[in-house]
Design a protein around this motif. Structure first.
Motif, PDB file in Angstrom:
ATOM      1  N   GLU A   1      -6.783   5.063  11.693  1.00 39.93           N
ATOM      2  CA  GLU A   1      -5.561   5.862  11.772  1.00 39.93           C
ATOM      3  C   GLU A   1      -4.604   5.290  12.819  1.00 39.93           C
ATOM      4  O   GLU A   1      -3.398   5.208  12.581  1.00 39.93           O
ATOM      5  CB  GLU A   1      -5.888   7.316  12.106  1.00 39.93           C
TER       6      GLU A   1
ATOM      7  N   GLU B   1      -0.977   3.883  12.059  1.00 38.03           N
ATOM      8  CA  GLU B   1       0.160   4.516  12.741  1.00 38.03           C
ATOM      9  C   GLU B   1       0.967   3.463  13.498  1.00 38.03           C
ATOM     10  O   GLU B   1       2.194   3.480  13.487  1.00 38.03           O
ATOM     11  CB  GLU B   1      -0.320   5.623  13.689  1.00 38.03           C
TER      12      GLU B   1
ATOM     13  N   ARG C   1       2.986   1.591  11.039  1.00 38.99           N
ATOM     14  CA  ARG C   1       4.136   2.389  10.606  1.00 38.99           C
ATOM     15  C   ARG C   1       5.254   2.336  11.644  1.00 38.99           C
ATOM     16  O   ARG C   1       6.415   2.132  11.321  1.00 38.99           O
ATOM     17  CB  ARG C   1       3.732   3.841  10.353  1.00 38.99           C
TER      18      ARG C   1
ATOM     19  N   VAL D   1       1.749   6.513   6.718  1.00 37.83           N
ATOM     20  CA  VAL D   1       0.308   6.409   6.948  1.00 37.83           C
ATOM     21  C   VAL D   1      -0.397   7.225   5.870  1.00 37.83           C
ATOM     22  O   VAL D   1      -0.192   8.434   5.778  1.00 37.83           O
ATOM     23  CB  VAL D   1      -0.081   6.946   8.344  1.00 37.83           C
TER      24      VAL D   1
END
Length: 106
Positions: free
Chosen positions: A45, A49, A52, A60
């Motif tokens: 994650e 992130e 992104r 995401v």
């Protein structure tokens, strides 16, 4: 016959004790695996992130399969960029060497 029953009970108690130990070990292993899975989920994650925020991806993914696929895509893209960087470095080095040799000739 009473002794035989007592012996069987003792054997069953021993087996039950062994099973309890095996269950406890499996529970410990399961907790360790769950912690490890959570660690990697958070790492994925965070990686997505970060990608992104840098603009590498638009969003995401929240689905685990999509997140793994996107992470795999980013890893492949990163490897391609690493190879291109190495190629460009070699070209630059060749140009510098050629320029240096030309300067020596003049």
């Amino acid at each position: 016959e009473k002794q035989q029953m007592e012996s069987q009970i003792n054997n069953l108690e021993s087996i039950c004790s062994d099973l309890q130990i095996a269950i406890a070990n499996l529970e410990d292993e399961s907790q360790t695996n769950a912690k490890e899975a959570e660690y990697y989920r958070k790492k994925i994650e965070a990686t997505l992130e970060g990608a992104r925020r840098r603009g590498s991806i638009a969003f995401v993914p929240r689905n685990s399969d999509a997140a793994f696929a996107k992470t795999d895509e980013l890893i492949r893209d990163s490897e391609n960029l690493r190879q291109k960087t190495a190629m460009l470095f070699n070209i630059l080095l060749s140009c510098i060497r050629s320029t240096y040799e030309n300067c020596l000739v003049q």
